[in-house]
Motif scaffolding. Sequence first.
Motif, mmCIF file in Angstrom:
data_model
loop_
_atom_site.group_PDB
_atom_site.id
_atom_site.type_symbol
_atom_site.label_atom_id
_atom_site.label_comp_id
_atom_site.label_asym_id
_atom_site.label_seq_id
_atom_site.Cartn_x
_atom_site.Cartn_y
_atom_site.Cartn_z
ATOM 1 N N LEU A 46 63.288 80.137 65.828
ATOM 2 C CA LEU A 46 64.086 79.204 66.620
ATOM 3 C C LEU A 46 65.045 78.432 65.736
ATOM 4 O O LEU A 46 66.181 78.164 66.093
ATOM 5 C CB LEU A 46 63.157 78.231 67.349
ATOM 6 C CG LEU A 46 63.827 77.164 68.207
ATOM 7 C CD1 LEU A 46 64.601 77.837 69.325
ATOM 8 C CD2 LEU A 46 62.794 76.212 68.758
ATOM 9 N N GLY A 307 70.459 76.947 68.712
ATOM 10 C CA GLY A 307 70.537 76.498 70.104
ATOM 11 C C GLY A 307 71.901 75.976 70.505
ATOM 12 O O GLY A 307 72.068 75.404 71.587
ATOM 13 N N THR A 308 72.894 76.186 69.645
ATOM 14 C CA THR A 308 74.231 75.669 69.910
ATOM 15 C C THR A 308 74.966 76.492 70.966
ATOM 16 O O THR A 308 74.936 77.716 70.941
ATOM 17 C CB THR A 308 75.068 75.667 68.613
ATOM 18 O OG1 THR A 308 74.439 74.828 67.648
ATOM 19 C CG2 THR A 308 76.480 75.168 68.874
ATOM 20 N N ARG A 309 75.616 75.781 71.907
ATOM 21 C CA ARG A 309 76.487 76.432 72.882
ATOM 22 C C ARG A 309 77.818 75.694 72.908
ATOM 23 O O ARG A 309 77.858 74.482 73.121
ATOM 24 C CB ARG A 309 75.857 76.410 74.275
ATOM 25 C CG ARG A 309 76.675 77.205 75.293
ATOM 26 C CD ARG A 309 76.073 77.149 76.689
ATOM 27 N NE ARG A 309 76.472 75.977 77.440
ATOM 28 C CZ ARG A 309 75.670 74.986 77.778
ATOM 29 N NH1 ARG A 309 74.408 74.995 77.391
ATOM 30 N NH2 ARG A 309 76.107 73.961 78.477
ATOM 31 N N PHE A 321 73.688 71.376 73.981
ATOM 32 C CA PHE A 321 72.310 71.809 73.746
ATOM 33 C C PHE A 321 71.508 71.637 75.029
ATOM 34 O O PHE A 321 71.692 70.657 75.761
ATOM 35 C CB PHE A 321 71.644 70.973 72.642
ATOM 36 C CG PHE A 321 72.307 71.087 71.301
ATOM 37 C CD1 PHE A 321 72.076 72.184 70.495
ATOM 38 C CD2 PHE A 321 73.172 70.105 70.846
ATOM 39 C CE1 PHE A 321 72.679 72.297 69.257
ATOM 40 C CE2 PHE A 321 73.792 70.203 69.621
ATOM 41 C CZ PHE A 321 73.538 71.308 68.820
ATOM 42 N N GLU A 322 70.618 72.582 75.293
ATOM 43 C CA GLU A 322 69.701 72.449 76.419
ATOM 44 C C GLU A 322 68.665 71.381 76.104
ATOM 45 O O GLU A 322 68.222 71.230 74.958
ATOM 46 C CB GLU A 322 69.005 73.780 76.709
ATOM 47 C CG GLU A 322 69.939 74.905 77.122
ATOM 48 C CD GLU A 322 70.610 74.640 78.463
ATOM 49 O OE1 GLU A 322 70.036 73.862 79.264
ATOM 50 O OE2 GLU A 322 71.692 75.205 78.718
ATOM 51 N N TYR A 325 65.518 72.636 74.445
ATOM 52 C CA TYR A 325 65.709 72.990 73.044
ATOM 53 C C TYR A 325 65.626 71.749 72.156
ATOM 54 O O TYR A 325 64.963 71.751 71.103
ATOM 55 C CB TYR A 325 67.047 73.690 72.854
ATOM 56 C CG TYR A 325 67.350 74.023 71.409
ATOM 57 C CD1 TYR A 325 66.736 75.100 70.784
ATOM 58 C CD2 TYR A 325 68.241 73.248 70.673
ATOM 59 C CE1 TYR A 325 66.998 75.404 69.459
ATOM 60 C CE2 TYR A 325 68.516 73.551 69.344
ATOM 61 C CZ TYR A 325 67.893 74.625 68.739
ATOM 62 O OH TYR A 325 68.156 74.902 67.422
#
Length: 337
Positions: A46, A307-309, A321-322, A325
């Motif tokens: 992760l 976890g970057t969007r 980020f979610e 996450y």
Amino acid sequence: MEDKHVREKFYKTSEKELIFTQEDRHVVFEQIRTLEKKDKMQKKSLFSSPKRLAPLTVSLLAIGLCLFLFIPSIFVGTGNVQNELNKSDISGDAYQDDAILTTLITVKAKTEDNRIPLNLLLTYSKNKKMMKVLSIPSATYAPIKNMDGTTSNDKLLFAYAYGLGGAENVKATVSKLFNLPIDYYAVIDLETFSTFIHAVNGIDYDLQEDTRVRAITSVAFDFQKGTNRLNGEEVVALMMAATDGRNLSEENLLHLIHAVSNKMENEMPEEQLKELLSQIETNLPLDQLLEQNLEIKSIESLSLSAGTRDDMIDGKYYVMFEEEYLKTVAEELLIFN
């Protein structure tokens, strides 16, 4: 050549003018996804593979700046603020009653409308003498408190200047983002940090290849492969670049911290150190800071890149980020094996 063209587009655009058309959005994100694919091929968990530094024992008086900037201060007789943590917020066995203290280190660019390009969140286990470091992207979509007490989402970059403003607001923003109490904060002006670095005649740092990174008060910095003599803004710019691992590998964050620490320990005059430390905005008592010794067996760097969007909202670029996450990251920050 196309990658270079896209990066040039970023560097020549200020934060105030960072607005894209739909066509720009498609081109930029396609290039970002291509670069990230190469990075994620090497990721096996992760988080990016944690990077650790060797054990060290440091004197806060001799190395006060880098400790103040990068290492949470442990005070004898100070109440354990971590006890205020609502343990039900952390699932499973993640929370350890291990005298864990949290510190947020922020670099502020006063000449750039008090924007905060660098935010380092640190956790320290007093029992195990271990520390974890997490660098948070300045473009992170984060909840910032307004003057009327409501919350609006914007870039973390603006948390010091917008809304309620100030160091407490930066602390509250990051705390809410990760649902994690933060015990201490320290905000240092980029100009003050640059004075520290100038006082020790810059930082020598080796780079594995020619590197271009976004600057703060100018467009960009270009570094050549090999040893570079860095000033204060260049140190911060490389740390920013190491945060997302796109232009500079993430392991450089700890290496830069180590380089600054070594230089300060060996070359910073004590009186000058005390004078410059007094210019830092913090809730840490300076007299106690200068009296303590801190032993660290290991320092581990965590990463948010997996976890970057990247996204656009109202024509502006954000790092997203979610919630789940970030909850997992918060748990990881509190686990010391």
